[in-house]
Design an enzyme around this catalytic site. Structure first.
Site, mmCIF file in Angstrom:
data_model
loop_
_atom_site.group_PDB
_atom_site.id
_atom_site.type_symbol
_atom_site.label_atom_id
_atom_site.label_comp_id
_atom_site.label_asym_id
_atom_site.label_seq_id
_atom_site.Cartn_x
_atom_site.Cartn_y
_atom_site.Cartn_z
ATOM 1 N N ASP A 46 0.814 -1.278 -0.164
ATOM 2 C CA ASP A 46 0.018 -0.032 0.077
ATOM 3 C C ASP A 46 0.715 1.255 -0.054
ATOM 4 O OD1 ASP A 46 -2.216 1.468 -0.094
ATOM 5 O OD2 ASP A 46 -2.766 0.929 2.185
ATOM 6 N N GLU A 92 -6.530 5.159 -8.626
ATOM 7 C CA GLU A 92 -7.840 5.490 -8.469
ATOM 8 C C GLU A 92 -8.267 6.671 -9.209
ATOM 9 O OE1 GLU A 92 -9.815 6.727 -3.845
ATOM 10 O OE2 GLU A 92 -8.063 5.530 -4.048
ATOM 11 N N LYS A 149 -9.486 2.058 -9.097
ATOM 12 C CA LYS A 149 -10.333 1.871 -7.703
ATOM 13 C C LYS A 149 -11.279 3.256 -7.965
ATOM 14 C CE LYS A 149 -7.493 2.157 -3.887
ATOM 15 N NZ LYS A 149 -6.659 2.385 -2.923
ATOM 16 N N THR A 199 -13.195 0.617 -3.277
ATOM 17 C CA THR A 199 -12.217 1.281 -2.292
ATOM 18 C C THR A 199 -13.428 2.015 -1.127
ATOM 19 O OG1 THR A 199 -10.481 2.432 -1.264
ATOM 20 C CG2 THR A 199 -11.789 3.321 -3.130
ATOM 21 N N PHE A 256 -11.966 -1.417 4.591
ATOM 22 C CA PHE A 256 -10.916 -0.653 5.563
ATOM 23 C C PHE A 256 -10.795 -1.167 6.944
ATOM 24 C CE2 PHE A 256 -9.704 3.164 3.051
ATOM 25 C CZ PHE A 256 -9.545 2.602 1.930
#
Length: 337
Positions: free
Chosen positions: A27, A106, A142, A167, A189
């Site tokens: 990440d 993203e 994303k 996400t 998350f």
């Protein structure tokens, strides 16, 4: 001479053991960290790209993105947006040189409630990767796990063959809707769920197995496996290695360089806590969510409502900061500043 399994177990780090049960993803937008920990995949987001773009080592990529935006021309706003999209792709392309798998890129969080806008931007990013000689099979786009984002993911997967990573996922309703949409991967998350419960409840610390984020991902994983959904579950946003170890066996886990470093130095025995076999025995029932049901069930989860909106605002704010930085690079010199 071969090493016995017992001795090998003693020598192996927690990270090496984790990699045998779970696909480990980095990440980060930092190439050095990717080369050091050798993940299969990597994920990026506006916050990570903003941080990386300010490091001296990556100024050449920023310069290339600025040059690209200026070359395409158009209004100042269009030039900045084109430079921003190009910067995301340049980072993604460099990351792909260092990993065997896929990189997640993203779509602007400010499009989180604009289904058509997300589809258009996703296709634009895929086109930019194609120009760089990279096929869509190595990219995950994303999208925010709003209703609009999930429906955009459904269209991108079914009509364009573009793989999506959903996400900012906090509620079970979001997970169910993503599975029904047939997206490639979700990123629930973990750490941000824990943050909310610590901030809003009396309990300030949790054992890993009782961590609200760990329990959320476990439930989603069991639901997907029990009912045969192909969507990959990738736990994300970890606060400590305890959360990670408690999700050993999850399809994928995306982990920051700091926690990858900690796992590489730990030498405790890891055993899978999640498995498809165990999921079959769980007592979850299959549900279907249309838009009305999705909005109601998601709205019933106060934590998820607050963390989704907070996450969108934070990613949007970092996108604005990134654009401000690019604007300074692109137009300050010619304005005589």
């Amino acid at each position: 001479m071969s090493v016995s399994p017992v001795k090998r177990q003693k020598m192996e780090s927690a990270l090496d053991q984790l990699k045998r049960h779970t696909t480990v993803v980095a990440d980060t937008g930092d190439f050095n960290a990717i080369e050091e920990y050798k993940p299969l995949d990597a994920t990026t987001n506006p916050s990570l790209i903003l941080a990386a773009a300010q490091m001296p080592a990556y100024q050449e990529l920023v310069d290339d993105a600025v040059a690209y935006g200026k070359k395409l021309g158009g209004s100042e706003e269009e030039q900045i947006q084109n430079a921003s999209d190009k910067l995301f792709v340049l980072f993604g392309a460099e990351i792909l040189k260092r990993i065997p798998g896929r990189v997640s890129t993203e779509v602007d969080a400010r499009l989180s409630f604009d289904k058509e806008g997300m589809i258009q931007r996703a296709r634009r990013l895929i086109d930019l990767y194609k120009e760089a000689g990279i096929g869509k099979d190595r990219i995950l786009i994303k999208l925010s796990s709003t209703w609009e984002g999930i429906q955009a993911g459904k269209v991108l997967e079914a009509e364009y063959g573009i793989h999506c990573n959903m996400t900012l996922l906090f509620s079970f309703a979001q997970a169910v809707a993503c599975a029904e949409a047939g997206v490639t991967l979700i990123s629930p998350f973990v750490g941000r769920i824990l943050d909310w419960y610590v901030a809003n409840g009396d309990k300030k610390s949790y054992e890993p197995s009782e961590d609200p984020g760990v329990k959320s991902v476990t439930k989603i994983y069991n639901y997907y496996k029990k009912f045969g959904y192909k969507t990959i579950v990738m736990g994300a946003s970890f606060r400590n290695t305890g959360e990670i170890k408690a999700l050993t066996g999850c399809d994928y886990l995306t982990i920051s360089p700091k926690l990858l470093a900690e796992l590489s130095k730990e030498h405790v025995k890891l055993t899978p806590t999640l498995s498809s076999k165990d999921a079959q025995a769980c007592d979850l029932e299959k549900i279907h969510l249309d838009e009305k049901a999705f909005r109601w069930h998601h709205n019933e989860d106060q934590m998820a409502v607050e963390k989704l909106s907070d996450g969108i605002r934070k990613f949007a704010a970092d996108a604005v900061k990134l654009e401000r930085m690019l604007k300074e690079r692109m137009f300050s010199a010619e304005n005589g500043k």
